[in-house]
Design a protein around this motif. Structure first.
Motif, short mmCIF file in Angstrom:
data_model
loop_
_atom_site.label_atom_id
_atom_site.label_comp_id
_atom_site.label_asym_id
_atom_site.label_seq_id
_atom_site.Cartn_x
_atom_site.Cartn_y
_atom_site.Cartn_z
N GLY A 1 -2.73 7.88 0.57
CA GLY A 1 -1.35 8.01 0.19
C GLY A 1 -1.12 7.35 -1.16
N GLN A 2 0.11 7.44 -1.67
CA GLN A 2 0.41 6.99 -3.03
C GLN A 2 0.68 5.49 -3.11
OE1 GLN A 2 2.64 8.01 -0.99
NE2 GLN A 2 4.66 7.20 -1.50
N GLY A 3 0.83 4.82 -2.00
CA GLY A 3 1.09 3.39 -2.03
C GLY A 3 2.57 3.08 -1.99
N THR A 4 2.90 2.00 -1.29
CA THR A 4 4.28 1.54 -1.24
C THR A 4 4.28 0.02 -1.37
OG1 THR A 4 6.35 1.59 0.04
CG2 THR A 4 4.32 1.43 1.31
N GLN A 5 5.16 -0.50 -2.22
CA GLN A 5 5.17 -1.93 -2.54
C GLN A 5 5.89 -2.72 -1.45
OE1 GLN A 5 3.91 -3.70 -5.40
NE2 GLN A 5 4.44 -5.47 -4.12
N VAL A 6 5.23 -3.77 -1.00
CA VAL A 6 5.85 -4.74 -0.09
C VAL A 6 5.86 -6.09 -0.80
CG1 VAL A 6 5.60 -5.99 2.08
CG2 VAL A 6 5.15 -3.53 2.00
N THR A 7 7.05 -6.66 -0.93
CA THR A 7 7.20 -7.97 -1.58
C THR A 7 7.90 -8.92 -0.62
OG1 THR A 7 7.38 -6.92 -3.76
CG2 THR A 7 8.13 -9.20 -3.56
N VAL A 8 7.24 -10.03 -0.35
CA VAL A 8 7.79 -11.04 0.55
C VAL A 8 8.12 -12.27 -0.29
CG1 VAL A 8 7.45 -12.38 2.66
CG2 VAL A 8 6.31 -10.15 2.39
N PRO B 1 10.58 -14.26 3.64
CA PRO B 1 9.55 -14.76 4.56
C PRO B 1 10.10 -14.84 5.99
CG PRO B 1 9.52 -16.02 2.54
CD PRO B 1 10.72 -15.13 2.45
N GLY B 2 9.27 -14.41 6.93
CA GLY B 2 9.69 -14.37 8.32
C GLY B 2 10.35 -13.06 8.73
N GLY B 3 10.61 -12.21 7.76
CA GLY B 3 11.26 -10.94 8.04
C GLY B 3 10.30 -9.86 8.51
N SER B 4 10.85 -8.66 8.67
CA SER B 4 10.07 -7.53 9.20
C SER B 4 10.28 -6.29 8.35
CB SER B 4 10.50 -7.23 10.64
OG SER B 4 10.28 -8.33 11.49
N LEU B 5 9.29 -5.44 8.38
CA LEU B 5 9.36 -4.13 7.75
C LEU B 5 8.55 -3.15 8.58
CD1 LEU B 5 8.77 -4.69 3.90
CD2 LEU B 5 10.88 -3.85 4.97
N ARG B 6 8.89 -1.87 8.47
CA ARG B 6 8.08 -0.83 9.09
C ARG B 6 7.69 0.19 8.04
NH1 ARG B 6 9.30 3.96 13.43
NH2 ARG B 6 10.21 4.89 11.56
N LEU B 7 6.41 0.39 7.89
CA LEU B 7 5.89 1.40 6.98
C LEU B 7 5.56 2.67 7.76
CD1 LEU B 7 3.40 -0.71 4.82
CD2 LEU B 7 5.87 -0.40 4.53
N SER B 8 5.75 3.81 7.10
CA SER B 8 5.38 5.10 7.69
C SER B 8 4.55 5.87 6.68
CB SER B 8 6.63 5.92 8.02
OG SER B 8 7.46 5.25 8.93
N TYR C 1 2.13 4.49 11.51
CA TYR C 1 3.14 3.46 11.26
C TYR C 1 2.48 2.09 11.18
CZ TYR C 1 6.04 7.25 13.12
OH TYR C 1 6.64 8.45 13.35
N LEU C 2 3.14 1.18 10.49
CA LEU C 2 2.72 -0.21 10.48
C LEU C 2 3.97 -1.07 10.64
CD1 LEU C 2 0.25 -2.09 10.18
CD2 LEU C 2 0.86 -2.33 7.77
N HIS C 3 4.08 -1.71 11.80
CA HIS C 3 5.18 -2.62 12.06
C HIS C 3 4.73 -4.01 11.65
CE1 HIS C 3 7.37 0.34 14.66
NE2 HIS C 3 6.14 0.83 14.75
N MET C 4 5.43 -4.60 10.70
CA MET C 4 5.05 -5.90 10.16
C MET C 4 6.12 -6.93 10.49
SD MET C 4 3.56 -4.72 6.44
CE MET C 4 5.14 -4.13 5.87
N ASN C 5 5.74 -7.94 11.24
CA ASN C 5 6.65 -9.02 11.62
C ASN C 5 6.16 -10.34 11.03
OD1 ASN C 5 8.27 -7.31 13.29
ND2 ASN C 5 6.73 -7.49 14.91
N SER C 6 7.05 -11.32 11.02
CA SER C 6 6.70 -12.66 10.53
C SER C 6 5.99 -12.59 9.18
CB SER C 6 5.80 -13.38 11.55
OG SER C 6 6.43 -13.46 12.82
N LEU C 7 6.57 -11.83 8.29
CA LEU C 7 5.94 -11.62 6.99
C LEU C 7 5.85 -12.91 6.19
CD1 LEU C 7 7.45 -8.15 6.22
CD2 LEU C 7 5.02 -8.68 6.16
N LYS C 8 4.75 -13.02 5.44
CA LYS C 8 4.48 -14.19 4.62
C LYS C 8 4.37 -13.76 3.15
CE LYS C 8 1.60 -16.10 8.34
NZ LYS C 8 0.23 -16.61 8.68
#
Length: 120
Positions: free
Chosen positions: A111-118, A13-20, A78-85
């Protein structure tokens, strides 16, 4: 036409990720592109969208935290994700309206989907 998404993973939590998400194939033109997500037991929802000209829109739940962008030369969004919850945990899917070479108009592709786990 193929949409290849990447960049998901496990983040605290609070971290960041970038999806492409890159579109490939016999593409003539790409119109709107977007990111959706689907959490377990929930319907797929729109997270962010961007027009070919760069106008962006966001779900209220991600405004101020996520930024969508695109590179038209690379057919990539792209999707820049900050302050992830923790509530951002979901499978993220990209979508694009694509006019294929020899086609008759724009069609939507996923697209095929990509898993994001916070999680901590």
């Amino acid at each position: 036409v193929q949409l290849q998404a990447s960049g998901g993973g496990l983040v605290q939590p609070g971290g960041s990720l970038r999806l492409s998400c890159a579109a490939s194939g016999s593409i003539f033109s790409i119109n709107d592109m977007g990111w959706y997500r689907q959490a377990p037991g929930k319907q797929r929802e729109l997270v962010a969208a961007i027009t070919r000209g760069g106008s962006a829109s966001y779900a209220d739940s991600v405004k101020g935290r996520f930024t969508v962008s695109r590179d038209n030369a690379k057919n990539t969004i792209y999707l820049h994700m900050n302050s992830l919850k923790p509530e951002d945990t979901a499978v993220y899917y990209c979508n694009a309206e694509i006019f294929m070479l020899g086609g008759r108009g724009y069609r939507g592709y996923w697209g095929q989907g990509t898993q994001v786990t916070v999680s901590s």
